[in-house]
Design a protein around this motif. Structure first.
Motif, mmCIF file in Angstrom:
data_model
loop_
_atom_site.group_PDB
_atom_site.id
_atom_site.type_symbol
_atom_site.label_atom_id
_atom_site.label_comp_id
_atom_site.label_asym_id
_atom_site.label_seq_id
_atom_site.Cartn_x
_atom_site.Cartn_y
_atom_site.Cartn_z
ATOM 1 N N LEU A 78 0.823 -1.206 0.000
ATOM 2 C CA LEU A 78 0.000 0.000 0.000
ATOM 3 C C LEU A 78 0.859 1.259 0.000
ATOM 4 N N GLY A 79 1.906 1.247 0.820
ATOM 5 C CA GLY A 79 2.788 2.406 0.873
ATOM 6 C C GLY A 79 3.447 2.689 -0.462
ATOM 7 N N LEU A 80 3.880 1.632 -1.142
ATOM 8 C CA LEU A 80 4.512 1.814 -2.448
ATOM 9 C C LEU A 80 3.515 2.343 -3.466
ATOM 10 N N MET A 81 2.285 1.795 -3.456
ATOM 11 C CA MET A 81 1.273 2.244 -4.397
ATOM 12 C C MET A 81 0.892 3.707 -4.150
ATOM 13 N N LEU A 82 0.829 4.102 -2.895
ATOM 14 C CA LEU A 82 0.533 5.505 -2.576
ATOM 15 C C LEU A 82 1.697 6.408 -2.962
ATOM 16 N N LEU A 83 2.903 5.912 -2.762
ATOM 17 C CA LEU A 83 4.087 6.698 -3.121
ATOM 18 C C LEU A 83 4.151 6.933 -4.627
ATOM 19 N N LEU A 84 3.746 5.916 -5.384
ATOM 20 C CA LEU A 84 3.740 6.036 -6.845
ATOM 21 C C LEU A 84 2.481 6.731 -7.366
ATOM 22 N N ALA A 86 -0.561 5.670 -7.413
ATOM 23 C CA ALA A 86 -1.399 4.770 -8.205
ATOM 24 C C ALA A 86 -2.873 5.031 -7.956
ATOM 25 N N PHE A 87 -3.205 5.516 -6.747
ATOM 26 C CA PHE A 87 -4.587 5.888 -6.446
ATOM 27 C C PHE A 87 -4.559 6.948 -5.347
ATOM 28 N N PRO A 88 -5.637 7.728 -5.218
ATOM 29 C CA PRO A 88 -5.682 8.801 -4.219
ATOM 30 C C PRO A 88 -5.658 8.253 -2.792
ATOM 31 N N ILE A 89 -5.221 9.092 -1.869
ATOM 32 C CA ILE A 89 -5.200 8.713 -0.450
ATOM 33 C C ILE A 89 -6.587 8.980 0.128
ATOM 34 N N ARG A 90 -7.493 8.081 -0.183
ATOM 35 C CA ARG A 90 -8.876 8.192 0.290
ATOM 36 C C ARG A 90 -9.368 6.816 0.721
ATOM 37 N N PRO A 91 -10.247 6.765 1.730
ATOM 38 C CA PRO A 91 -10.715 5.473 2.240
ATOM 39 C C PRO A 91 -11.311 4.558 1.177
ATOM 40 N N ARG A 92 -12.048 5.107 0.208
ATOM 41 C CA ARG A 92 -12.704 4.256 -0.781
ATOM 42 C C ARG A 92 -11.705 3.575 -1.712
ATOM 43 N N TYR A 93 -10.458 4.023 -1.696
ATOM 44 C CA TYR A 93 -9.404 3.363 -2.469
ATOM 45 C C TYR A 93 -8.519 2.499 -1.571
ATOM 46 N N ILE A 94 -8.206 3.007 -0.380
ATOM 47 C CA ILE A 94 -7.273 2.311 0.502
ATOM 48 C C ILE A 94 -7.871 1.013 1.042
ATOM 49 N N ILE A 95 -9.098 1.061 1.553
ATOM 50 C CA ILE A 95 -9.696 -0.106 2.206
ATOM 51 C C ILE A 95 -9.923 -1.266 1.240
ATOM 52 N N PRO A 96 -10.544 -1.050 0.070
ATOM 53 C CA PRO A 96 -10.705 -2.185 -0.851
ATOM 54 C C PRO A 96 -9.380 -2.773 -1.321
ATOM 55 N N THR A 97 -8.396 -1.883 -1.566
ATOM 56 C CA THR A 97 -7.088 -2.369 -2.009
ATOM 57 C C THR A 97 -6.421 -3.198 -0.925
ATOM 58 N N ALA A 98 -6.486 -2.720 0.311
ATOM 59 C CA ALA A 98 -5.895 -3.469 1.427
ATOM 60 C C ALA A 98 -6.572 -4.824 1.596
ATOM 61 N N GLY A 99 -7.895 -4.851 1.463
ATOM 62 C CA GLY A 99 -8.606 -6.116 1.579
ATOM 63 C C GLY A 99 -8.230 -7.086 0.478
ATOM 64 N N TYR A 100 -8.062 -6.560 -0.729
ATOM 65 C CA TYR A 100 -7.662 -7.386 -1.868
ATOM 66 C C TYR A 100 -6.270 -7.981 -1.626
ATOM 67 N N VAL A 101 -5.355 -7.147 -1.170
ATOM 68 C CA VAL A 101 -3.972 -7.581 -0.942
ATOM 69 C C VAL A 101 -3.895 -8.588 0.207
ATOM 70 N N VAL A 192 -3.242 -4.132 -10.755
ATOM 71 C CA VAL A 192 -3.678 -4.931 -9.613
ATOM 72 C C VAL A 192 -2.925 -6.261 -9.548
ATOM 73 N N LEU A 193 -2.736 -6.911 -10.697
ATOM 74 C CA LEU A 193 -2.038 -8.194 -10.724
ATOM 75 C C LEU A 193 -0.605 -8.060 -10.228
ATOM 76 N N TYR A 194 0.097 -7.045 -10.691
ATOM 77 C CA TYR A 194 1.477 -6.836 -10.253
ATOM 78 C C TYR A 194 1.520 -6.520 -8.755
ATOM 79 N N MET A 195 0.542 -5.749 -8.294
ATOM 80 C CA MET A 195 0.483 -5.401 -6.877
ATOM 81 C C MET A 195 0.273 -6.653 -6.027
#
Length: 229
Positions: A78-84, A86-101, A192-195
């Motif tokens: 998540l930190g790398l994706m935010l650093l790059l 890849a998506f905004p720092i907002r709950p609707r992006y962070i939470i689903p991505t974290a759950g997927y990972v 998403v696949l690479y992540m």
């Protein structure tokens, strides 16, 4: 039948969990609170760590090892994706991505720890002989570490190889159904696949690094282990 009861319980449980999640996400998304996102991600990691640890509960402190490994893999990705960006720092992006990972890495960590414990238990005599001849604990288990990670990652790597040929991945399917252009859906799915691949490998590798230490004492002796079930 026992399988029918388990299927029934799984259906009821998943339905209730998803309904509850919907209410929670509605509140979190409306407030756009980053702290709530961090709390949600922490809960996901704890639950995933407990579930993965259950698959290798014969390994000492398996739940702690699994939780730490998933935490590093999920937060690091998540930190790398935010650093790059890849998506905004907002709950609707962070939470689903974290759950997927975390969900994807969970099965990898459980399989890795289970395989590591199985192989070390199976080759206990060889490992103790190598220790008696002066080898370090890391030297005696490094082959089993590589084998555990390889075996756990194999099915996931195969699924990535066949992505787009046999099945359409979930994110891409959802975007296509939602009306997004095909190339935009492909771009997001590749990301998403690479992540997921990176997070799964990192979590599996860290679980081995932590896991093998739990099988040795401070005197470099192999601990007594319960038979692998």
């Amino acid at each position: 039948m026992q399988v029918a009861k388990e299927m029934q319980n799984a259906v009821i449980r998943s339905t209730l969990q998803l309904i509850g999640l919907g209410f929670v996400l509605k509140i979190v998304f409306q407030g756009e609170r980053i702290l709530m996102s961090a709390l949600a991600v922490s809960v996901m990691i704890l639950i995933a760590g407990h579930t993965a640890g259950e698959r290798a509960k014969e390994l000492p402190n398996s739940h702690v090892v699994a939780t730490l490994s998933l935490g590093i893999g999920t937060v690091g990705t998540l930190g790398l994706m935010l650093l790059l960006k890849a998506f905004p720092i907002r709950p609707r992006y962070i939470i689903p991505t974290a759950g997927y990972v975390a969900g994807s890495s969970m099965s990898m960590v459980g399989g890795t720890l289970n395989r590591l414990h199985h192989d070390i238990h199976l080759h206990r005599g060889q490992i103790e002989a190598a220790l008696a001849l002066g080898a370090s604990p890391q030297q005696t288990v490094q082959h089993h570490i590589r084998n555990a990670v390889t075996q756990a990652m194999g099915p996931w790597i195969d699924s990535i190889k066949t992505a787009g040929l046999i099945t359409l991945p979930g994110s891409m399917t959802g975007m296509l159904i939602g009306g997004f252009p095909p190339m935009q859906a492909v771009q997001m799915q590749v990301q998403v696949l690479y992540m997921l691949l990176g997070a799964s490998f990192l979590s599996s590798a860290m679980s081995c690094c932590f896991g093998w230490h739990m099988l040795f004492t401070r005197c470099y002796q192999l601990r007594l282990m319960d038979p692998v079930k």
